[in-house]
Design a protein around this motif. Sequence first.
Motif, PDB file in Angstrom:
ATOM      1  N   PRO A   1       0.834  -1.210   0.000  1.00 32.08           N
ATOM      2  CA  PRO A   1       0.000   0.000   0.000  1.00 32.08           C
ATOM      3  C   PRO A   1       0.871   1.263   0.000  1.00 32.08           C
ATOM      4  N   CYS A   2       0.396   2.293  -0.708  1.00 26.58           N
ATOM      5  CA  CYS A   2       1.213   3.498  -0.867  1.00 26.58           C
ATOM      6  C   CYS A   2       1.490   4.224   0.445  1.00 26.58           C
ATOM      7  N   HIS A   3       0.650   4.010   1.477  1.00 20.90           N
ATOM      8  CA  HIS A   3       0.918   4.743   2.717  1.00 20.90           C
ATOM      9  C   HIS A   3       2.172   4.256   3.425  1.00 20.90           C
ATOM     10  N   THR A   4       2.686   3.078   3.015  1.00 20.94           N
ATOM     11  CA  THR A   4       3.929   2.609   3.614  1.00 20.94           C
ATOM     12  C   THR A   4       5.149   3.133   2.864  1.00 20.94           C
ATOM     13  N   LEU A   5       4.913   3.805   1.726  1.00 21.30           N
ATOM     14  CA  LEU A   5       6.031   4.353   0.959  1.00 21.30           C
ATOM     15  C   LEU A   5       6.416   5.730   1.485  1.00 21.30           C
ATOM     16  N   SER A   6       7.628   6.171   1.150  1.00 25.85           N
ATOM     17  CA  SER A   6       8.052   7.506   1.572  1.00 25.85           C
ATOM     18  C   SER A   6       7.396   8.551   0.683  1.00 25.85           C
ATOM     19  N   ALA A   7       7.509   9.826   1.117  1.00 25.08           N
ATOM     20  CA  ALA A   7       6.884  10.912   0.354  1.00 25.08           C
ATOM     21  C   ALA A   7       7.410  10.953  -1.070  1.00 25.08           C
ATOM     22  N   GLY A   8       8.726  10.770  -1.205  1.00 25.57           N
ATOM     23  CA  GLY A   8       9.323  10.794  -2.530  1.00 25.57           C
ATOM     24  C   GLY A   8       8.851   9.639  -3.396  1.00 25.57           C
TER      25      GLY A   8
END
Lengths: 208, 222
Positions: A126-133
Amino acid sequence: MLEVKNLYCERDERVLFNGLNFTISAGEVLQIEGQNGSGKTTLLRILCGLSASFEGDIFWRGQLVEDVREDFYHDMLYVGHLAGVKAALTPEENLQWMMRLSPNLNKLSIYQALEKVGLYGFEDVPCHTLSAGQQRRVGLARLYLSSAPLWILDEPFTALDKKGVAEKESLIAQHVHNGGAVILTTHHDLTIPDKTVRTINLDAGGTQ
Amino acid sequence: MSFFFAAIKRDLLLAFRHRNDIVNPLAFFLMVAVLFPLGVSPEAKFLAQVAPGVIWVAALLASLLSVDGIFRTDFDDGSLEQMLVSPQPLVLLVLAKIISHWLISGFCLALMSPLLAMMLFLPQQGLFALVISLLLGTPTLSLIGAIGAGLTVGLRKGGILISLLVLPLYIPVLIFGAGTVQAGTMGMPIGGYLALLGAVLVVSMMLAPFAIVAALKISVRG
């Protein structure tokens, strides 16, 4: 491609620009400059039809943009401040949805695009586990997918690392060399080989 | 058409990832039914009399509770902007969002309503009328609620405003909905009420998507 005539916009009783005229044709890069709050984002939103608080005319391939809205959206890619990436969905699901929404995102497959932005192996987290960049990169994967002639990019380099910025820069260069056009705002000094980047400065009321 | 189903699939997937969005309205619905007898009177005869109205009011408020979020997250993360600059027809997209909202709110509420009917001693013969009236009435609630959600999505605190905008328009649905159940419990024909609920649904299905698209454009474009 896109022609702007006599554009006027004010916000909170402050004139952002007045009598702004410019055209952008195939193979050109137009960089909008100005201080924070000078109306760069507002201008891009007006061009995309996401803001109606302006006076003046915008023409797309010689016709008023209001009359050819659908054609215009078919040939345009807009990447705004907000990436339009759903935190609960995986990068793959996000791109699947974006491709549904804009049929012009058809140049590569999702996996190829994710590989290009360095998210190979992250496609099903899921994208919420990715960093802002990384989340930003999911949104910018659209640049690799898009076959739209006109790109309107609002601060595309925010939150990217140096390598990412260089990659996006060469992507923009490739796009204009293939006959595309790019309008963007950035505080980064853009260098496109063999092309001069035209600039519009909003601090001086839109001088070119 | 495949775009339409892809949009429904996306919203349902998002709802399953945010389980709260599904559970909250249902929990609210259940809580009203649990607390009402405690607060007023646990007497079976009294409860049977007020059950149609109580269940319908609870369903209406539960639907209102969830409708605020229908465009909120898309607005916050920029997805709504992308939808507005997409060549795909917005009306279709809005309709898909409403259908998925209804599937996770109204449809689940209707499925859960027999349980509440049991708790409130609603006579058995009214059960069919209750479920069918909720199935016909709650889509209208989602459609009307989405107009309010579209108008208030750009505001920081739209929650109260949306109730003020939308509740008056909910009243006809409440009257016909609760009326159906009353008639059903008394063994009277419910066809007339259902026809009215159906008519309201058809009219709002035809008009509301266009109103919602206009509302969203106003909210985003300013």
